[in-house]
Each structure stands twice: as C-alpha cells, then as structure tokens.
Design a protein around this motif. Structure first.
Motif, PDB file in Angstrom:
ATOM      1  N   VAL A 197      -4.431  94.518  -5.361  1.00 34.21           N
ATOM      2  CA  VAL A 197      -3.192  94.432  -4.573  1.00 34.21           C
ATOM      3  C   VAL A 197      -2.725  95.832  -4.177  1.00 34.21           C
ATOM      4  O   VAL A 197      -2.260  96.047  -3.047  1.00 34.21           O
ATOM      5  CB  VAL A 197      -2.093  93.693  -5.358  1.00 34.21           C
ATOM      6  CG1 VAL A 197      -0.773  93.707  -4.586  1.00 34.21           C
ATOM      7  CG2 VAL A 197      -2.511  92.257  -5.638  1.00 34.21           C
ATOM      8  N   LEU A 198      -2.846  96.788  -5.101  1.00 33.73           N
ATOM      9  CA  LEU A 198      -2.465  98.172  -4.798  1.00 33.73           C
ATOM     10  C   LEU A 198      -3.249  98.701  -3.601  1.00 33.73           C
ATOM     11  O   LEU A 198      -2.674  99.344  -2.707  1.00 33.73           O
ATOM     12  CB  LEU A 198      -2.712  99.058  -6.024  1.00 33.73           C
ATOM     13  CG  LEU A 198      -2.539 100.574  -5.822  1.00 33.73           C
ATOM     14  CD1 LEU A 198      -1.094 100.896  -5.425  1.00 33.73           C
ATOM     15  CD2 LEU A 198      -2.944 101.328  -7.081  1.00 33.73           C
ATOM     16  N   MET A 199      -4.550  98.436  -3.567  1.00 28.95           N
ATOM     17  CA  MET A 199      -5.369  98.905  -2.443  1.00 28.95           C
ATOM     18  C   MET A 199      -4.955  98.221  -1.134  1.00 28.95           C
ATOM     19  O   MET A 199      -4.923  98.858  -0.071  1.00 28.95           O
ATOM     20  CB  MET A 199      -6.851  98.639  -2.726  1.00 28.95           C
ATOM     21  CG  MET A 199      -7.444  99.483  -3.856  1.00 28.95           C
ATOM     22  SD  MET A 199      -7.425 101.267  -3.513  1.00 28.95           S
ATOM     23  CE  MET A 199      -5.992 101.794  -4.474  1.00 28.95           C
ATOM     24  N   LEU A 200      -4.622  96.942  -1.218  1.00 31.05           N
ATOM     25  CA  LEU A 200      -4.146  96.233  -0.020  1.00 31.05           C
ATOM     26  C   LEU A 200      -2.848  96.857   0.484  1.00 31.05           C
ATOM     27  O   LEU A 200      -2.684  97.093   1.687  1.00 31.05           O
ATOM     28  CB  LEU A 200      -3.922  94.751  -0.341  1.00 31.05           C
ATOM     29  CG  LEU A 200      -5.160  93.863  -0.467  1.00 31.05           C
ATOM     30  CD1 LEU A 200      -4.771  92.475  -0.949  1.00 31.05           C
ATOM     31  CD2 LEU A 200      -5.889  93.771   0.872  1.00 31.05           C
ATOM     32  N   VAL A 201      -1.922  97.119  -0.437  1.00 29.63           N
ATOM     33  CA  VAL A 201      -0.643  97.719  -0.055  1.00 29.63           C
ATOM     34  C   VAL A 201      -0.856  99.115   0.520  1.00 29.63           C
ATOM     35  O   VAL A 201      -0.212  99.505   1.505  1.00 29.63           O
ATOM     36  CB  VAL A 201       0.314  97.763  -1.274  1.00 29.63           C
ATOM     37  CG1 VAL A 201       1.551  98.600  -0.973  1.00 29.63           C
ATOM     38  CG2 VAL A 201       0.723  96.345  -1.678  1.00 29.63           C
ATOM     39  N   ALA A 202      -1.777  99.867  -0.086  1.00 25.85           N
ATOM     40  CA  ALA A 202      -2.019 101.240   0.355  1.00 25.85           C
ATOM     41  C   ALA A 202      -2.604 101.298   1.764  1.00 25.85           C
ATOM     42  O   ALA A 202      -2.214 102.150   2.574  1.00 25.85           O
ATOM     43  CB  ALA A 202      -2.950 101.945  -0.628  1.00 25.85           C
ATOM     44  N   TYR A 203      -3.510 100.377   2.074  1.00 24.67           N
ATOM     45  CA  TYR A 203      -4.240 100.471   3.339  1.00 24.67           C
ATOM     46  C   TYR A 203      -3.773  99.491   4.410  1.00 24.67           C
ATOM     47  O   TYR A 203      -4.284  99.523   5.535  1.00 24.67           O
ATOM     48  CB  TYR A 203      -5.737 100.297   3.076  1.00 24.67           C
ATOM     49  CG  TYR A 203      -6.324 101.437   2.284  1.00 24.67           C
ATOM     50  CD1 TYR A 203      -6.510 102.697   2.862  1.00 24.67           C
ATOM     51  CD2 TYR A 203      -6.672 101.286   0.941  1.00 24.67           C
ATOM     52  CE1 TYR A 203      -7.030 103.763   2.130  1.00 24.67           C
ATOM     53  CE2 TYR A 203      -7.185 102.342   0.206  1.00 24.67           C
ATOM     54  CZ  TYR A 203      -7.363 103.576   0.811  1.00 24.67           C
ATOM     55  OH  TYR A 203      -7.868 104.632   0.081  1.00 24.67           O
ATOM     56  N   VAL A 204      -2.821  98.615   4.065  1.00 19.87           N
ATOM     57  CA  VAL A 204      -2.260  97.687   5.063  1.00 19.87           C
ATOM     58  C   VAL A 204      -0.749  97.914   5.114  1.00 19.87           C
ATOM     59  O   VAL A 204       0.016  97.286   4.368  1.00 19.87           O
ATOM     60  CB  VAL A 204      -2.582  96.215   4.710  1.00 19.87           C
ATOM     61  CG1 VAL A 204      -2.080  95.286   5.811  1.00 19.87           C
ATOM     62  CG2 VAL A 204      -4.072  96.018   4.485  1.00 19.87           C
TER      63      VAL A 204
END
Length: 435
Positions: free
Chosen positions: A411-418
C-alpha cells in the motif's frame, strides 16, 4: 561532515542506547552539537529560543484538545460499542473476528487519534475473545498491532497536524481528507491477509445476526461514529478550522461519555484531565526539541547536502523516491513518529518536490511509512503495548506480522507512486488544487 554534526549523531545514538527518553536525548544532543559552533551562553539561549518557537503555533492548539477528546472517548465505552457494531457487519465471514478486530481498531484509532489507545482499548477485549474462539494468540495480537496504526491516517490525526507545521503550512483540512483512502487501503490489505490466514488455519465462522440485532448495535455505535462526521464535516464545510474542531470534539466527547453513555463519572474527570496534560506535555516537549534539532541540521546545511546526494544518486525519480522510503522505514524502526516527522520533513520534502511530488502527497506517504515503524521492533510503541496486553513476546509476533508488513508496504508503494490516492478527495472537496 562538520564535527558538530558528528557530535549530534553520536550523542543522540548513545542516549538512545542508554534508554534516555527520546525528547531529552534530542535536546541534549542538539545542545552538545551547538557547543562546537558557538559558546555555552549563546548556545543555551539559541536552543531555548528554537524550542519555544517550535511550539509557538496556533495549529498546535488542536493537539491537547484532540488528546483530551481521545481519552474521553477511550474511557467512555466507545471501544465496546464499535466492536459490537463491527461484529454485526462482518463477524459472520470466515475469519470474521479478525475483520472485526481490524475495523474496530481503525474506527477507534480514527476517533481517538492514537494508535496506542486503539491497541489498548480494542486489544484488551479482542485478543482474549479471539483466543477463546480458537484463534492463535500471537496472530490476534499481530492483527491488533498492525491495524491500530491506520487510525493515524484517518482524521482527526495529531501527527498530520505536526506534519503541517514541519512542512511550512500544508492545509490541515486537506491532509485530514487525504488520509482517508490510504487508511482504508491499509485496512483492506490487512483484511486480505487475515482472510488467507483464516482459510489456511480453518478459523471459525461467526453466526449471522438478526435484523433487530443489527439495528440495535448500529444505533448504539452511531453517536460514536458521528464524532468523525462532526469534525471532518465541519472542517470541509468551512464551519470551523481544525483547531476549533478539536474543541468541538472535546465538548461532544464529554457529553457522549458522561451524559449519554454514562460510562465516565464526573469525579473521574480530573484524572482524565491530568492524563491529557501529561500526554500533551510529552508531545509538546518532543515537538520543541525536535524543532531545535531540525534547525541545527539546517544551520549545518545537512538538508541541502542530503538533497544533492540523493539527486546525484540516480536520474530515475523512481529510484530516488524508493531510496527516501527505505530511509524513512529505517528511521521509523528506531524513532518515534513526532520527532521523525519534524526532523526529516525539512530534509526530504525539498527532494520530493523536485521530483514533482506535492507537499500533501509527500506528507501522507511519510506518515504511512512511519506508521509501519510503530509496529516494528525495537522501538515500536504499539508493538510493546500489544505484547503487554497479550502477555507474549516480540519474537513470537514476528512470524504472523511478516505478511502484514508486506501488505502495508505494498500500500505504501501504491501511495508513493500514485498521487491520486492522496490527492483525489482533497481536490474533490475543493481543499487542494492538484498540479
């Protein structure tokens, strides 16, 4: 690197190892480093001035009120009602009690604004209850610990107020609204992990409640849930600021806990007030000393040096942002959220903005990142509280926590890149203009 920075880092690490309270460690390390630059008298005055200016902010007035509101709600029977509400919603699903635990922790964390309070209030009931139903105690504790952090993303959240201060004035209202989708995504990812775990271990399915029971439990929970509607609705509607909303939250919590639920007696109020003062004092001292350390780092041009180093690391923004996240994950393992936000926001925010991130997007990413640190050893406060409640060890929690860490990092990666995950709702409500 300047000798003053070496002294700052070495002194701080030594004090951490000696188990000195982190606020004291930050203050002493900052003062020791300052002595390498200027004489004793001016150094003492400078540190004192920076500490005073660090807490001299109107926005920070919201923190003591939200702390008091959270304590009133925590003692006012809110946790039990939220658990019963979650049970009638999803308790009948496979592994339903784990889902109940996650939703209860998320809702209570959002209402109280404290991950530790959510772990204590919900975990104190749900961990033994799940164990009686055949769930593994360490799994129960891991679920509680991981899901309690989601309330720090869903408003009202004190750490988002602190980030607003550290970032130079990002709208608190926009930050509050921006935290909803990431917080919900974290909760859903944890529920997905629990669904797989429950299927693998054949955990029991709860009974289907009657329509009458659903109606009763929902009505019982509505007054508690209305606090979120009242606070956020008032801010979004422009009826009051975040600071004014914190006062409204205290009044509502007081009426609900004392006069409606009648779980808090009037003679108990002085004890609650004193506890809120103690908690506020700890937070404000952290803010004061962290602000002084942040100034010291800026004085030595550390943010600029780190920014140049990161931008020179690669031409690929993906790699630079990934590096920032890895550093923040490491920081979250060893440092409490408040000083981490105050110290590292001035260091990494300029780099993030150069990559094209908005301060709003970066703030949500940073807070989500540091939330993971709250449930990781050796410093994770929520992890220690969960172990204390369940009477288990950190070593036994690591195995069930690993897939939950993985889910939260996804989820962190999704938030970071989206960016839209953080920016959609504030833009929709006219609180933020996406660039």
């Amino acid at each position: 690197m300047d000798w003053s920075v070496v002294v700052l880092l070495v002194t701080f690490v030594v004090l951490l190892i000696l188990n000195v309270p982190i606020s004291i460690g930050i203050g002493v390390a900052t003062f020791a480093a300052m002595l390498f630059t200027i004489d004793f008298g001016p150094a003492a005055v400078t540190v004192a001035q920076r500490m005073a200016s660090g807490v001299n902010s109107f926005a920070l007035l919201a923190i003591p009120f939200f702390v008091l509101s959270g304590l009133l709600m925590g003692r006012g029977g809110i946790a039990h009602r939220l658990i019963e509400f979650a049970k009638v919603l999803i308790g009948m699903l496979p592994g339903g009690l784990a889902f109940v635990n996650i939703i209860s922790c998320t809702l209570f964390g959002a209402i109280s604004g404290s991950a530790v309070a959510a772990t204590s209030a919900i975990g104190g009931f749900m961990i033994p209850t799940m164990e009686k139903e055949g769930y593994d105690k360490n799994f129960n504790t891991a679920v509680t610990v991981a899901s309690s952090t989601t309330g720090l993303l869903i408003p009202p959240s004190n750490i988002l107020i602190v980030y607003s201060l550290a970032s130079g004035g990002v709208s608190i209202a926009a930050l509050f609204i921006a935290g909803y989708l990431p917080g919900i995504l974290v909760a859903l990812s944890l529920m997905a992990v629990c669904a797989v775990y429950a299927k693998m271990h054949g955990y029991p399915v709860g009974r289907v409640p009657s329509i009458k029971e659903v109606g009763k439990k929902t009505l019982d929970a509505i007054p508690s849930l209305f606090l979120i509607v009242l606070v956020i609705g008032g801010i979004v509607g422009g009826f009051f600021t975040a600071t004014e909303a914190s006062v409204i939250a205290v009044l509502y919590s007081l009426i609900l806990s004392v006069f409606i639920y009648k779980e808090v007696k009037i003679p108990e109020l002085p004890e609650i007030f004193i506890k809120s003062v103690e908690t506020t004092a700890i937070v404000m001292l952290l803010i004061a000393t962290s602000t002084a350390m942040s100034w010291m780092l800026s004085y030595e041009n550390i943010p600029q040096n780190i920014s140049a180093a990161l931008m020179g690391l690669s031409d690929n923004p993906f790699i630079i942002l990934l590096t920032i996240n890895l550093i923040l994950l490491l920081v979250g393992i060893f440092m409490d959220m408040t000083p981490a936000v105050l110290i590292f926001t001035p260091i990494f925010l300029p780099v993030a903005m150069e990559l094209g991130m908005s301060p709003l997007h970066f703030g949500i990413m940073m807070v989500l990142n540091l939330c993971i640190g709250l449930c990781t050893p050796p410093v994770g406060a929520v992890l220690f509280v969960g172990c204390g409640i369940a009477k288990t060890s950190i070593a036994k929690l690591i195995k069930p926590l690993m897939p939950m860490y993985a889910a939260m990092i996804v989820v962190l990666m999704l938030v970071a890149y989206v960016p839209a995950i953080s920016e959609f709702l504030p833009t929709f409500f006219g609180l933020y203009e996406a660039k």
